[in-house]
Scaffold this active site. Structure first.
Site, mmCIF file in Angstrom:
data_model
loop_
_atom_site.group_PDB
_atom_site.id
_atom_site.type_symbol
_atom_site.label_atom_id
_atom_site.label_comp_id
_atom_site.label_asym_id
_atom_site.label_seq_id
_atom_site.Cartn_x
_atom_site.Cartn_y
_atom_site.Cartn_z
ATOM 1 N N PHE A 132 0.835 -1.195 0.000
ATOM 2 C CA PHE A 132 0.000 0.000 0.000
ATOM 3 C C PHE A 132 0.879 1.257 0.000
ATOM 4 C CE2 PHE A 132 -3.433 -3.001 1.380
ATOM 5 C CZ PHE A 132 -4.253 -2.776 0.294
ATOM 6 N N SER A 133 0.632 2.210 0.891
ATOM 7 C CA SER A 133 1.290 3.518 0.758
ATOM 8 C C SER A 133 2.762 3.537 1.116
ATOM 9 C CB SER A 133 0.537 4.567 1.573
ATOM 10 O OG SER A 133 -0.701 4.849 0.968
ATOM 11 N N VAL A 134 3.304 2.433 1.579
ATOM 12 C CA VAL A 134 4.762 2.333 1.667
ATOM 13 C C VAL A 134 5.369 2.561 0.282
ATOM 14 C CG1 VAL A 134 6.653 0.703 2.080
ATOM 15 C CG2 VAL A 134 4.781 0.879 3.725
#
Length: 410
Positions: A132-134
């Site tokens: 995801f937003s990593v």
């Protein structure tokens, strides 16, 4: 009773115990179907987040095949490290906290050696789990590398590089404002609200099936041109995922190469990642740069270790230093993140501005890369927490990372 009404915890939601997708074919009640958006609903996410290629088209981020695993010097006693979660009075152990976080896998590095490792459910060392937003922090790092080469000017307007975005709220912003998410946009990121901006974004991406009545954009490039502006750029940080997709578009336009190729050539291969990664793409091939990277956990830890050690000659040290400076804490959205007092957001990274200089890549449902330069520690975690927002994990996770650091420094 619907399954969503059953209060499952980190043990009872184990995907192996629940029997998801077992059999040839699996029985109907154990199938996870993309057509029903099962892959984005708890408890099915405990299986699907480790198998996203089964539900979404992806593009390959190629490794060189020459990577070497980290040395192992496991310290099982780290599982017994105790700490008090924020807002509670009773201590818990680090091992217990992994279950409360719905952890799928975790690696702790100390001075470049794996000192703690746990795997849960269907996730293992070879799994490509969605980050995801990593993913955003990989994008921000690439931008800073191109800034260091003089190929991106953070003071330039976005529409000077991507003219297609001139009608949108992004066009009048500087690239630096996009990088630090201080753009002024009419866009809300409420994960539980299908009518929010993130709902329209997901529909354009096609992460889940679109309603039959849907008439909006069918890819992210078209969608980004429709995001309106609202307010004054640079006034404050507001977390909005489409900023990162604009950065990926800029990277592609500046380099003349697909984003996945740039990621492979500039980070994946020279850092010696152990395996290929997969990046979710939409039907037009636009990369889901805001959250679509699926990779091995050890490769995520390797990225963190490179940032801890000043770039390892792959990411120039000056670029790493700019990343580690963080953003402006005065512009941070304090009300939205009450547990992150004194933090900032800069270069697509989260910065604690504490006495250890900790900084982090964060993704919904518990995806984490935590870098503690003073403790010489990197933590990489995959998870499938039923709540998307990190506020559900932070009361346990933030004190856990600091307790681990103290134990390793003792």
């Amino acid at each position: 009773m619907e399954m969503a009404d059953v209060q499952l915890d980190g043990v009872t939601s184990d995907p192996v115990a629940m029997g998801w997708m077992v059999g040839a074919p699996p029985p109907p009640e154990k199938r996870i179907l993309g057509a029903r958006a099962d892959h984005m609903r708890f408890p099915m996410i405990r299986w699907s987040y480790s198998n996203m290629r089964s539900f979404c088209p992806t593009a390959r981020v190629a490794a060189s095949g020459e990577g070497t695993p980290f040395a192992r010097g496991l310290r099982e006693e780290l599982g017994t490290v105790r700490f008090t979660p924020l807002g509670l009075d009773a201590e818990i152990s680090f091992d217990d906290s992994l279950l409360s976080a719905f952890t799928d896998g975790i690696l702790v590095l100390h001075r470049g050696e794996v000192v703690f490792e746990r795997w849960f459910g269907v996730t293992g060392p070879e799994t490509r789990h969605i980050a995801f937003s990593v993913t955003k922090s990989f994008v921000g790092t690439l931008v800073q590398m191109l800034v260091g080469e003089g190929r991106i000017d953070l003071a330039a307007r976005v529409d000077s590089v991507i003219p297609e975005l001139a009608p949108s709220g992004f066009g009048s912003a500087t690239i630096g404002q996009v990088l630090d998410m201080t753009t002024a946009l009419d866009f809300s990121e409420e994960y539980g609200n299908p009518n929010s901006g993130i709902g329209a974004y997901s529909a354009a991406l096609g992460l889940t099936p679109r309603p039959a009545s849907y008439t909006g954009p069918h890819n992210l490039w078209d969608y980004l041109t429709t995001v309106p502006g609202q307010g004054t750029h640079g006034a404050g940080f507001v977390y909005r995922t489409p900023n990162t997709d604009v950065l990926a578009w800029i990277i592609t336009r500046v380099t003349g190469k697909p984003f996945t190729q740039v990621l492979s050539e500039r980070l994946w291969q020279p850092l010696g990642m152990l395996g290929d990664a997969d990046l979710i793409v939409d039907e037009a091939g636009a990369p889901f740069a805001g959250g679509g990277l699926n990779l091995r956990l050890e490769d995520l830890a390797r990225f963190g270790e490179a940032l801890r050690l000043g770039g390892l000659g792959v990411i120039p040290a000056a670029d790493v230093e700019r990343i580690r400076q963080g953003g402006d804490p005065e512009r941070f959205h304090k009300a939205a993140y009450p547990l992150l007092g004194g933090w900032s957001y800069g270069s697509q990274w989260w910065h604690a501005h504490d006495n250890h200089g900790c900084f982090s890549a964060r993704g919904i449902h518990g995806q984490t890369l935590w870098i503690d330069p003073v403790a010489e520690m990197v933590v990489a975690r995959f998870a499938s927490h039923p709540t998307a927002a990190n506020g559900a994990n932070d009361p346990h996770s933030l004190p856990a990372w600091r307790a681990l650091a103290q134990a390793l420094m003792a």
